[in-house]
Motif scaffolding. Structure first.
Motif, PDB file in Angstrom:
ATOM      1  N   UNK A 191       0.824  -1.210   0.000  1.00  0.00           N
ATOM      2  CA  UNK A 191       0.000   0.000   0.000  1.00  0.00           C
ATOM      3  C   UNK A 191       0.861   1.264   0.000  1.00  0.00           C
ATOM      4  N   UNK A 192       0.246   2.351  -0.424  1.00  0.00           N
ATOM      5  CA  UNK A 192       0.871   3.663  -0.328  1.00  0.00           C
ATOM      6  C   UNK A 192       0.343   4.336   0.927  1.00  0.00           C
ATOM      7  N   UNK A 193       1.268   4.795   1.779  1.00  0.00           N
ATOM      8  CA  UNK A 193       0.924   5.411   3.055  1.00  0.00           C
ATOM      9  C   UNK A 193       1.412   6.843   3.069  1.00  0.00           C
ATOM     10  N   UNK A 235       7.906   0.934   5.783  1.00  0.00           N
ATOM     11  CA  UNK A 235       8.671   0.681   4.553  1.00  0.00           C
ATOM     12  C   UNK A 235       9.262  -0.721   4.587  1.00  0.00           C
ATOM     13  N   UNK A 236       9.774  -1.115   5.746  1.00  0.00           N
ATOM     14  CA  UNK A 236      10.326  -2.459   5.913  1.00  0.00           C
ATOM     15  C   UNK A 236       9.281  -3.552   5.731  1.00  0.00           C
ATOM     16  N   UNK A 237       8.020  -3.213   5.908  1.00  0.00           N
ATOM     17  CA  UNK A 237       6.927  -4.170   5.705  1.00  0.00           C
ATOM     18  C   UNK A 237       6.417  -4.156   4.264  1.00  0.00           C
ATOM     19  N   UNK A 238       7.085  -3.377   3.413  1.00  0.00           N
ATOM     20  CA  UNK A 238       6.759  -3.380   1.992  1.00  0.00           C
ATOM     21  C   UNK A 238       5.857  -2.252   1.516  1.00  0.00           C
ATOM     22  N   UNK A 239       5.512  -1.327   2.378  1.00  0.00           N
ATOM     23  CA  UNK A 239       4.656  -0.211   1.973  1.00  0.00           C
ATOM     24  C   UNK A 239       5.499   0.921   1.403  1.00  0.00           C
ATOM     25  N   UNK A 240       4.904   1.659   0.485  1.00  0.00           N
ATOM     26  CA  UNK A 240       5.525   2.892   0.007  1.00  0.00           C
ATOM     27  C   UNK A 240       5.048   3.997   0.936  1.00  0.00           C
ATOM     28  N   UNK A 241       5.973   4.675   1.591  1.00  0.00           N
ATOM     29  CA  UNK A 241       5.608   5.703   2.560  1.00  0.00           C
ATOM     30  C   UNK A 241       6.033   7.076   2.032  1.00  0.00           C
ATOM     31  N   UNK A 258       3.255  -2.281  17.919  1.00  0.00           N
ATOM     32  CA  UNK A 258       1.998  -3.018  17.852  1.00  0.00           C
ATOM     33  C   UNK A 258       0.935  -2.250  17.047  1.00  0.00           C
ATOM     34  N   UNK A 259       0.738  -0.952  17.337  1.00  0.00           N
ATOM     35  CA  UNK A 259      -0.294  -0.212  16.599  1.00  0.00           C
ATOM     36  C   UNK A 259       0.104  -0.021  15.145  1.00  0.00           C
ATOM     37  N   UNK A 260       1.404   0.110  14.882  1.00  0.00           N
ATOM     38  CA  UNK A 260       1.875   0.244  13.505  1.00  0.00           C
ATOM     39  C   UNK A 260       1.643  -1.054  12.744  1.00  0.00           C
ATOM     40  N   UNK A 261       1.916  -2.184  13.372  1.00  0.00           N
ATOM     41  CA  UNK A 261       1.694  -3.478  12.733  1.00  0.00           C
ATOM     42  C   UNK A 261       0.204  -3.737  12.501  1.00  0.00           C
ATOM     43  N   UNK A 262      -0.660  -3.322  13.436  1.00  0.00           N
ATOM     44  CA  UNK A 262      -2.110  -3.466  13.239  1.00  0.00           C
ATOM     45  C   UNK A 262      -2.562  -2.639  12.040  1.00  0.00           C
ATOM     46  N   UNK A 263      -2.034  -1.425  11.936  1.00  0.00           N
ATOM     47  CA  UNK A 263      -2.334  -0.563  10.793  1.00  0.00           C
ATOM     48  C   UNK A 263      -1.881  -1.228   9.496  1.00  0.00           C
ATOM     49  N   UNK A 264      -0.676  -1.765   9.479  1.00  0.00           N
ATOM     50  CA  UNK A 264      -0.133  -2.434   8.300  1.00  0.00           C
ATOM     51  C   UNK A 264      -1.008  -3.623   7.891  1.00  0.00           C
ATOM     52  N   UNK A 265      -1.426  -4.414   8.880  1.00  0.00           N
ATOM     53  CA  UNK A 265      -2.309  -5.549   8.590  1.00  0.00           C
ATOM     54  C   UNK A 265      -3.652  -5.088   8.040  1.00  0.00           C
ATOM     55  N   UNK A 266      -4.195  -4.025   8.603  1.00  0.00           N
ATOM     56  CA  UNK A 266      -5.467  -3.489   8.127  1.00  0.00           C
ATOM     57  C   UNK A 266      -5.340  -3.002   6.686  1.00  0.00           C
ATOM     58  N   UNK A 267      -4.205  -2.399   6.353  1.00  0.00           N
ATOM     59  CA  UNK A 267      -3.971  -1.969   4.970  1.00  0.00           C
ATOM     60  C   UNK A 267      -3.942  -3.166   4.033  1.00  0.00           C
TER      61      UNK A 267
END
Length: 185
Positions: free
Chosen positions: A2-4, A29-35, A165-174
């Motif tokens: 995703x793009x964030x 970014x490390x989780x593969x998102x474009x930030x 934790x909240x960042x990872x939840x956001x990433x999963x939701x994306x």
């Protein structure tokens, strides 16, 4: 992925809020998102103060919001609410600028007296803008954010764990949102 869009609503050039966001940007970014980092303080003051939604810088900011799949919004808390600078930008965006997006609200502040600013001040405004999902946010005390002489950020262990934790939840939701959109289309 995703793009964030990672939005800092801090007026300060040496902002702990902005540094915290850039730290979380690296995780995303490390989780593969474009930030895409974005500091509201870089917008022209007259465009914000005069609510000039046609100003080229405001048009560009609106386009960044439109293109993003998810938005991380960080703000310092002043007087029990998010920054006026952030409010001025949110007021200029179209009513449903967050429609279909996943949003992560974050705040920093000097005392736990402001811990509910996310839920009682920021979240209702974000919700009114139509996001598909607002993930759990996090309030970080200023004293939990350290900045070294070289500008490196350090976080107190409890804050680091909670923010991860909240960042990872956001990433999963994306990721879930993109999967749903792909199967629906």
């Amino acid at each position: 992925m995703a793009t964030v869009l990672s939005v800092s609503g801090s007026p300060s050039a040496t902002s702990r809020t902005a540094r915290l966001l850039r730290h979380l940007d690296a995780r995303l970014t490390g989780q593969g998102h474009e930030v895409v980092p974005f500091d509201v303080r870089d917008l022209p003051a007259d465009a914000l103060l005069h609510a000039d939604s046609a100003h080229p810088a405001i048009v560009r900011a609106t386009a960044l919001v439109e293109r993003a799949d998810g938005i991380v919004i960080g703000t310092p808390v002043y007087k029990a609410a998010y920054s006026g600078l952030l409010k001025s930008l949110l007021d200029l965006l179209p009513q449903y600028a967050l429609a279909g997006k996943t949003v992560l609200p974050l705040a920093t502040g000097g005392t736990t007296a402001h811990v509910l600013a996310i839920d009682y001040a920021l979240r209702p405004v974000l919700h009114s803008m139509g996001p598909a999902h607002i993930t759990p946010g996090w309030f970080t005390l200023d004293r939990e954010i350290g900045v070294g002489e070289d500008g490196t950020l350090t976080l107190a262990p409890g804050a680091a764990e909670a923010l991860a934790q909240v960042t990872d939840q956001f990433s999963l939701a994306l990721g879930s949102r993109r999967t749903l959109l792909a199967t629906a289309g």
